[in-house]
Scaffold this active site. Structure first.
Site, PDB file in Angstrom:
ATOM      1  N   TYR A 142       0.855  -1.181   0.000  1.00 61.07           N
ATOM      2  CA  TYR A 142       0.000   0.000   0.000  1.00 61.07           C
ATOM      3  C   TYR A 142       0.891   1.231   0.000  1.00 61.07           C
ATOM      4  O   TYR A 142       1.830   1.322   0.782  1.00 61.07           O
ATOM      5  CB  TYR A 142      -0.894   0.017   1.243  1.00 61.07           C
ATOM      6  N   ASP A 237       9.195   3.238   0.382  1.00 61.99           N
ATOM      7  CA  ASP A 237       8.073   3.814   1.115  1.00 61.99           C
ATOM      8  C   ASP A 237       8.252   3.412   2.580  1.00 61.99           C
ATOM      9  O   ASP A 237       7.904   2.305   2.981  1.00 61.99           O
ATOM     10  CB  ASP A 237       6.750   3.290   0.545  1.00 61.99           C
ATOM     11  N   LYS A 265       3.440   8.895   9.318  1.00 64.75           N
ATOM     12  CA  LYS A 265       3.141   8.245  10.605  1.00 64.75           C
ATOM     13  C   LYS A 265       4.052   8.734  11.740  1.00 64.75           C
ATOM     14  O   LYS A 265       3.790   9.807  12.263  1.00 64.75           O
ATOM     15  CB  LYS A 265       3.137   6.729  10.418  1.00 64.75           C
TER      16      LYS A 265
HETATM   17  C1  LIG Z   1      -0.074   4.642   5.847  1.00 61.33           C
HETATM   18  C2  LIG Z   1       0.747   4.441   4.644  1.00 61.33           C
HETATM   19  C3  LIG Z   1       0.700   5.303   3.539  1.00 61.33           C
HETATM   20  C4  LIG Z   1      -0.293   6.425   3.447  1.00 61.33           C
HETATM   21  O1  LIG Z   1      -0.118   7.387   4.432  1.00 61.33           O
HETATM   22  P1  LIG Z   1      -1.370   8.348   4.800  1.00 61.33           P
HETATM   23  O2  LIG Z   1      -0.791   9.303   5.788  1.00 61.33           O
HETATM   24  O3  LIG Z   1      -2.431   7.452   5.341  1.00 61.33           O
HETATM   25  O4  LIG Z   1      -1.781   9.003   3.538  1.00 61.33           O
HETATM   26  C5  LIG Z   1       1.583   5.108   2.503  1.00 61.33           C
HETATM   27  N1  LIG Z   1       2.473   4.098   2.531  1.00 61.33           N
HETATM   28  C6  LIG Z   1       2.543   3.235   3.554  1.00 61.33           C
HETATM   29  C7  LIG Z   1       3.579   2.164   3.541  1.00 61.33           C
HETATM   30  C8  LIG Z   1       1.668   3.361   4.632  1.00 61.33           C
HETATM   31  O5  LIG Z   1       1.721   2.469   5.628  1.00 61.33           O
END
Ligand SMILES: *Cc1c(COP(=O)(O)O)cnc(C)c1O
Length: 430
Positions: A142, A237, A265
């Site tokens: 994701y 990511d 996060k």
């Molecule tokens: C949570 C997450 C996102 C998206 O971040 P948001 O602040 O919810 O837009 C993107 N990549 C990873 C790996 C994530 O865990």
């Protein structure tokens, strides 16, 4: 009628599906979502006053638990001085410097308000820098909800981008190629097939959005080599792994350096902050230094940044990573022992302070939604845990997060709850 049902009925009237992010609904496990009114450390308090030990921790945004006092103090102090100026501040320079000093491959960084924005901007930048279009991503990963990342995770060796979501034109995902996680051969084959047009390979250095899947030691370095071979950028990511696996994120933990890094996060300490960064010659293409447009009214706003700064300073002061890994390992071992005792087939994947319990007897090394998790067993497990006062992310395809606020006593209580859940599954599991 119980308070959760009452609030949920109201929520359904005014908010689609009753929630402001689909992962909060109980669609994956059935039942009514719990409505929370406060948190303290490892604990959450529901509107009906039930107390839970929380392993969601705002989906990993919290490393020190809820209402952590250094964060609360910093935010209070900041908020009294103004919530947003739409102009430059000292604090955002401090946060940028701390990120650059922490994350080995990052020389410059731009702050955003979410992880989604960070990924979206990093991909735009990678395309601009390479002058190419194709992005390789991995099944089950994701990267936020921008159009071209919402692509069906194919089960074949290589699936072309077919949108996973109505409203996303096929032309938007035609440059997204999906390959299985942990499969360097499939990655190399896909990169070869799109060689002239490959802009970037994007990956979660630990897959944590389909349940935790730890990379093979050779997989990350294979991705590095593959990107170099095809003059493409490697994007990590690290929205979950950043400041969670180590102070320098997964790239420090595994010793593999990406060209661009996305964060979120933890760097917001529970407030909306994202970031993307990398080598200066790439980052200098971002406006106003360069032609690649990227902006945000509330980006780097003083309140959110103050929370992020407080968290990074606490990490520096306390170096929590050994303790976090020990807590998680303790829990993992106890869960595995309990599963053995009650004859429940499970696999627990874990690394640092992340873990996922899969009801399966096969190792989970890539995203195979049909076999990696027995969703029926997970739902029953989830609801027993909830009754025992343990709040898990409400899906079998998510990571559970351990924080510094989880005490030995919390872990002991969790293990007792796991035992009672396993004992109620016992006999029906086979
Ligand atoms: C949570 C997450 C996102 C998206 O971040 P948001 O602040 O919810 O837009 C993107 N990549 C990873 C790996 C994530 O865990």
């Amino acid at each position: 009628m119980d308070i959760n049902k009452e609030l949920y009925t109201e929520a359904l009237k005014y908010i689609p599906g009753g929630v402001n992010s689909p992962v909060r609904s109980f669609q994956g496990v059935g039942g009514t979502p719990v409505f929370f009114k406060s948190g303290a450390g490892s604990h959450l308090f529901a509107e009906d006053d039930t107390e839970y030990i929380d392993y969601c921790q705002s989906w990993g945004a919290l490393l020190f638990g809820h209402a952590y006092s250094p964060v609360v103090k910093a935010v209070k102090k900041a908020v009294e001085k103004g919530t947003s100026f739409g102009a430059a501040t000292r604090n955002e320079v401090d946060l940028a410097r701390m990120i650059v000093e922490a994350v080995p491959s990052v020389e410059q960084v731009r702050l955003t308000c979410s992880g989604t924005e960070a990924v979206m901007s990093a991909v735009r930048l990678a395309r601009a820098y390479t002058g190419k279009n194709t992005i390789i991503k991995f099944a089950g990963s994701y990267h936020g909800h921008c159009d071209y990342m919402l692509v069906q995770a194919g089960s074949g060796a290589m699936t072309l981008g077919i949108p996973d979501c109505p409203g996303v034109p096929e032309s938007f995902t035609q440059h997204t190629v999906i390959v299985p996680y942990n499969d360097a051969d499939a990655l190399n084959a896909a990169a070869e097939a799109y060689s002239g047009d490959l802009a970037a390979i994007i990956l979660e250095p630990v897959a944590a959005n389909c349940g935790v899947i730890v990379p093979d030691t050779s997989f990350l370095s294979a991705a590095r080599t593959c990107a170099d071979t095809h003059d493409a950028l490697l994007i990590f990511d690290e929205v979950i792994t950043g400041f969670r696996l180590a102070y320098g994120g997964a790239q420090e933990y595994f010793g593999v350096m990406p060209d661009l890094t996305c964060m979120g996060k933890i760097i917001g300490g529970g407030l909306p902050v994202g970031a993307f960064g990398g080598k200066e010659d790439i980052m200098s293409m971002i406006a106003p230094a360069g032609p690649v447009y990227q902006a945000g009214t509330l980006s780097g706003n003083p309140v959110a940044v103050s929370a992020g700064l407080a968290v990074l300073r606490c990490i520096q002061d306390t170096n929590p990573y050994t303790a976090l890994a020990e807590k998680t390992a303790l829990l993992r071992t106890a869960i595995q022992d309990a599963a053995w005792e009650y004859g429940i087939p499970i696999v627990v994947n874990s690394i640092a302070s992340l873990f996922t319990l899969f009801f399966t007897d096969e190792p989970v090394e890539r995203f195979c939604p049909d076999t990696m998790q027995n969703t029926l067993l997970f739902s029953r497990f989830f609801h027993t845990m909830l009754e025992e006062g343990i709040y898990l992310p409400p899906s079998g395809f998510e990571a559970q997060f351990v924080s510094m606020a989880h005490t030995d006593y919390d872990i002991e209580r969790t293990v007792q709850a796991v035992k009672s859940a396993f004992s109620s599954l016992h006999g029906t599991a086979a």
